[in-house]
Design a protein around this motif. Structure first.
Motif, PDB file in Angstrom:
ATOM      1  N   GLU A 133       0.962 -14.166  -9.125  1.00 56.83           N
ATOM      2  CA  GLU A 133      -0.180 -14.546  -8.293  1.00 56.83           C
ATOM      3  C   GLU A 133      -1.335 -13.572  -8.499  1.00 56.83           C
ATOM      4  O   GLU A 133      -2.498 -13.993  -8.634  1.00 56.83           O
ATOM      5  CB  GLU A 133       0.223 -14.555  -6.818  1.00 56.83           C
ATOM      6  CG  GLU A 133       1.167 -15.677  -6.427  1.00 56.83           C
ATOM      7  CD  GLU A 133       1.505 -15.651  -4.950  1.00 56.83           C
ATOM      8  OE1 GLU A 133       0.801 -14.926  -4.203  1.00 56.83           O
ATOM      9  OE2 GLU A 133       2.451 -16.323  -4.530  1.00 56.83           O
ATOM     10  N   ILE A 134      -1.023 -12.301  -8.530  1.00 55.39           N
ATOM     11  CA  ILE A 134      -2.059 -11.288  -8.713  1.00 55.39           C
ATOM     12  C   ILE A 134      -2.689 -11.406 -10.096  1.00 55.39           C
ATOM     13  O   ILE A 134      -3.911 -11.289 -10.257  1.00 55.39           O
ATOM     14  CB  ILE A 134      -1.474  -9.882  -8.494  1.00 55.39           C
ATOM     15  CG1 ILE A 134      -1.078  -9.712  -7.030  1.00 55.39           C
ATOM     16  CG2 ILE A 134      -2.477  -8.802  -8.901  1.00 55.39           C
ATOM     17  CD1 ILE A 134      -0.358  -8.424  -6.719  1.00 55.39           C
ATOM     18  N   GLN A 139      -2.963  -6.912  -3.316  1.00 53.21           N
ATOM     19  CA  GLN A 139      -1.966  -6.143  -4.068  1.00 53.21           C
ATOM     20  C   GLN A 139      -1.316  -5.073  -3.194  1.00 53.21           C
ATOM     21  O   GLN A 139      -0.091  -4.890  -3.221  1.00 53.21           O
ATOM     22  CB  GLN A 139      -2.655  -5.485  -5.266  1.00 53.21           C
ATOM     23  CG  GLN A 139      -1.712  -4.797  -6.234  1.00 53.21           C
ATOM     24  CD  GLN A 139      -2.432  -4.406  -7.507  1.00 53.21           C
ATOM     25  OE1 GLN A 139      -2.442  -5.159  -8.467  1.00 53.21           O
ATOM     26  NE2 GLN A 139      -3.046  -3.255  -7.518  1.00 53.21           N
ATOM     27  N   ASN A 140      -2.132  -4.385  -2.405  1.00 51.08           N
ATOM     28  CA  ASN A 140      -1.589  -3.386  -1.484  1.00 51.08           C
ATOM     29  C   ASN A 140      -0.753  -4.027  -0.387  1.00 51.08           C
ATOM     30  O   ASN A 140       0.259  -3.462   0.060  1.00 51.08           O
ATOM     31  CB  ASN A 140      -2.725  -2.577  -0.857  1.00 51.08           C
ATOM     32  CG  ASN A 140      -3.364  -1.612  -1.830  1.00 51.08           C
ATOM     33  OD1 ASN A 140      -2.712  -1.118  -2.745  1.00 51.08           O
ATOM     34  ND2 ASN A 140      -4.648  -1.347  -1.658  1.00 51.08           N
ATOM     35  N   LYS A 141      -1.157  -5.211   0.041  1.00 48.14           N
ATOM     36  CA  LYS A 141      -0.411  -5.924   1.072  1.00 48.14           C
ATOM     37  C   LYS A 141       0.990  -6.279   0.591  1.00 48.14           C
ATOM     38  O   LYS A 141       1.951  -6.257   1.372  1.00 48.14           O
ATOM     39  CB  LYS A 141      -1.171  -7.195   1.460  1.00 48.14           C
ATOM     40  CG  LYS A 141      -0.455  -8.039   2.510  1.00 48.14           C
ATOM     41  CD  LYS A 141      -1.241  -9.315   2.802  1.00 48.14           C
ATOM     42  CE  LYS A 141      -0.507 -10.198   3.797  1.00 48.14           C
ATOM     43  NZ  LYS A 141      -1.240 -11.467   4.063  1.00 48.14           N
ATOM     44  N   ILE A 142       1.109  -6.585  -0.693  1.00 50.38           N
ATOM     45  CA  ILE A 142       2.399  -6.977  -1.251  1.00 50.38           C
ATOM     46  C   ILE A 142       3.219  -5.777  -1.704  1.00 50.38           C
ATOM     47  O   ILE A 142       4.372  -5.599  -1.311  1.00 50.38           O
ATOM     48  CB  ILE A 142       2.209  -7.937  -2.433  1.00 50.38           C
ATOM     49  CG1 ILE A 142       1.488  -9.216  -1.991  1.00 50.38           C
ATOM     50  CG2 ILE A 142       3.574  -8.283  -3.058  1.00 50.38           C
ATOM     51  CD1 ILE A 142       2.217 -10.014  -0.950  1.00 50.38           C
ATOM     52  N   GLY A 150       2.182  -2.335  -1.696  1.00 50.93           N
ATOM     53  CA  GLY A 150       1.864  -1.030  -1.139  1.00 50.93           C
ATOM     54  C   GLY A 150       2.935  -0.519  -0.190  1.00 50.93           C
ATOM     55  O   GLY A 150       3.939  -1.194   0.077  1.00 50.93           O
ATOM     56  N   TYR A 151       2.697   0.691   0.327  1.00 50.33           N
ATOM     57  CA  TYR A 151       3.641   1.296   1.261  1.00 50.33           C
ATOM     58  C   TYR A 151       3.766   0.417   2.501  1.00 50.33           C
ATOM     59  O   TYR A 151       2.774   0.024   3.116  1.00 50.33           O
ATOM     60  CB  TYR A 151       3.159   2.687   1.657  1.00 50.33           C
ATOM     61  CG  TYR A 151       4.030   3.362   2.681  1.00 50.33           C
ATOM     62  CD1 TYR A 151       5.332   3.741   2.370  1.00 50.33           C
ATOM     63  CD2 TYR A 151       3.563   3.604   3.970  1.00 50.33           C
ATOM     64  CE1 TYR A 151       6.149   4.350   3.301  1.00 50.33           C
ATOM     65  CE2 TYR A 151       4.373   4.225   4.915  1.00 50.33           C
ATOM     66  CZ  TYR A 151       5.661   4.600   4.570  1.00 50.33           C
ATOM     67  OH  TYR A 151       6.458   5.196   5.507  1.00 50.33           O
ATOM     68  N   GLU A 152       4.999   0.059   2.843  1.00 52.50           N
ATOM     69  CA  GLU A 152       5.306  -0.840   3.954  1.00 52.50           C
ATOM     70  C   GLU A 152       4.670  -2.209   3.759  1.00 52.50           C
ATOM     71  O   GLU A 152       4.358  -2.905   4.730  1.00 52.50           O
ATOM     72  CB  GLU A 152       4.872  -0.217   5.293  1.00 52.50           C
ATOM     73  CG  GLU A 152       5.673   1.027   5.669  1.00 52.50           C
ATOM     74  CD  GLU A 152       5.395   1.507   7.076  1.00 52.50           C
ATOM     75  OE1 GLU A 152       4.439   1.001   7.691  1.00 52.50           O
ATOM     76  OE2 GLU A 152       6.134   2.372   7.553  1.00 52.50           O
ATOM     77  N   GLY A 153       4.500  -2.605   2.499  1.00 53.83           N
ATOM     78  CA  GLY A 153       4.003  -3.938   2.193  1.00 53.83           C
ATOM     79  C   GLY A 153       5.113  -4.971   2.304  1.00 53.83           C
ATOM     80  O   GLY A 153       6.229  -4.673   2.739  1.00 53.83           O
ATOM     81  N   GLN A 154       4.813  -6.192   1.895  1.00 48.24           N
ATOM     82  CA  GLN A 154       5.787  -7.271   2.064  1.00 48.24           C
ATOM     83  C   GLN A 154       7.056  -7.043   1.253  1.00 48.24           C
ATOM     84  O   GLN A 154       8.154  -7.369   1.716  1.00 48.24           O
ATOM     85  CB  GLN A 154       5.146  -8.607   1.657  1.00 48.24           C
ATOM     86  CG  GLN A 154       4.074  -9.083   2.632  1.00 48.24           C
ATOM     87  CD  GLN A 154       3.595 -10.493   2.331  1.00 48.24           C
ATOM     88  OE1 GLN A 154       4.355 -11.323   1.837  1.00 48.24           O
ATOM     89  NE2 GLN A 154       2.344 -10.773   2.633  1.00 48.24           N
ATOM     90  N   LYS A 157       3.281  -0.514  -8.087  1.00 44.67           N
ATOM     91  CA  LYS A 157       4.661  -0.768  -8.499  1.00 44.67           C
ATOM     92  C   LYS A 157       5.471  -1.295  -7.331  1.00 44.67           C
ATOM     93  O   LYS A 157       5.348  -0.811  -6.228  1.00 44.67           O
ATOM     94  CB  LYS A 157       5.321   0.496  -9.050  1.00 44.67           C
ATOM     95  CG  LYS A 157       4.666   0.976 -10.313  1.00 44.67           C
ATOM     96  CD  LYS A 157       5.407   2.177 -10.881  1.00 44.67           C
ATOM     97  CE  LYS A 157       4.817   2.626 -12.183  1.00 44.67           C
ATOM     98  NZ  LYS A 157       5.541   3.770 -12.752  1.00 44.67           N
ATOM     99  N   GLY A 158       6.361  -2.254  -7.624  1.00 41.52           N
ATOM    100  CA  GLY A 158       7.376  -2.725  -6.675  1.00 41.52           C
ATOM    101  C   GLY A 158       8.447  -1.678  -6.626  1.00 41.52           C
ATOM    102  O   GLY A 158       8.876  -1.239  -7.661  1.00 41.52           O
TER     103      GLY A 158
END
Length: 225
Positions: free
Chosen positions: A59-60, A104-107, A109-113, A208-209
């Motif tokens: 998606e990104i 991208q940060n929402k997915i 990032g720290y404490e992201g999805q 990174k995931g």
């Protein structure tokens, strides 16, 4: 993940040390990474996390292609635009770039999805491992249980104190076919490509995931009598 697993040792120390005299303490250790790697539910969670990570990354990347197209169109038409039109196009490009970074940060990032989904999928497995360790500790009358794969540095471990196999039995994993070296597996690392910015090419920070801990490749020492 590793930080969460390392709380096993701390929690059990507080639980059993409080009820044991200093002169009669009995202790042991387990390898939580090895145990987690042997559990089918953990492998299933890793597979699901990898799939989610891959889909979100696609998606990104699609959004970044749209941004690149928008920027290249602006470059091609720049000489024909008035100053107000240039400013409008530049603002559109900047907003698109900021939206991508925010998503991208929402997915990732720290404490992201992805972080929250990892906790959701792995916590039941962690709880199951903890409960099994607690049962073994009570059965074997252990005052302290350390986690060999946690943050606690163990410079030397005597196999006689290794209770990993007892925990595997408690989890129903101590069969001939299961009690073998676990296969490594982790959430795929998510690397993001470069993205353009107004007036010049700019890089979107690599996100990174998070990688789940790989299981041990060494089998715990032989169990005690």
């Amino acid at each position: 993940m590793k930080k969460l697993l390392s709380t096993l040792a701390t929690s059990l120390v507080l639980l059993f040390a409080a009820n044991s005299s200093a002169s009669a303490q009995k202790f042991g250790y387990v390898d939580s990474e090895f145990l987690m790697g042997k559990m089918p539910a953990y492998a299933q969670a890793q597979t699901e996390l990898n799939t989610l990570s891959t889909n979100w990354q696609k998606e990104i990347e699609a959004q970044k292609k749209d941004l690149d197209k928008l920027y290249r169109t602006y470059q091609a038409e720049e000489v024909l635009l008035t100053e107000p039109m240039k400013k409008k196009r530049q603002d559109e490009i900047l907003k698109k770039e900021q939206d991508i970074k925010t998503y991208q940060n929402k997915i990732f990032g720290y404490e992201g999805q992805l972080f929250k989904k990892r906790q959701e999928l792995t916590k039941p497995v962690q709880d199951q491992v903890f409960e099994a360790i607690e049962k073994v500790a009570k059965k074997k009358q252990l005052a302290i249980v350390f986690d060999k794969s946690g943050d606690l540095t163990m410079l030397y471990t005597n196999p006689v104190h290794d209770y990993t196999e007892f925990v595997m039995e408690e989890l129903g994993l101590a069969t001939e076919d299961r009690n073998q070296t676990a296969q490594k597996g982790s959430v795929k690392t998510v690397a993001t490509p470069k993205t353009p910015a107004a007036g010049d090419e700019a890089d979107v920070d690599n996100e990174k995931g998070a990688t789940a801990p790989a299981s041990r490749t060494t089998r715990p020492a032989g169990r005690k009598n």
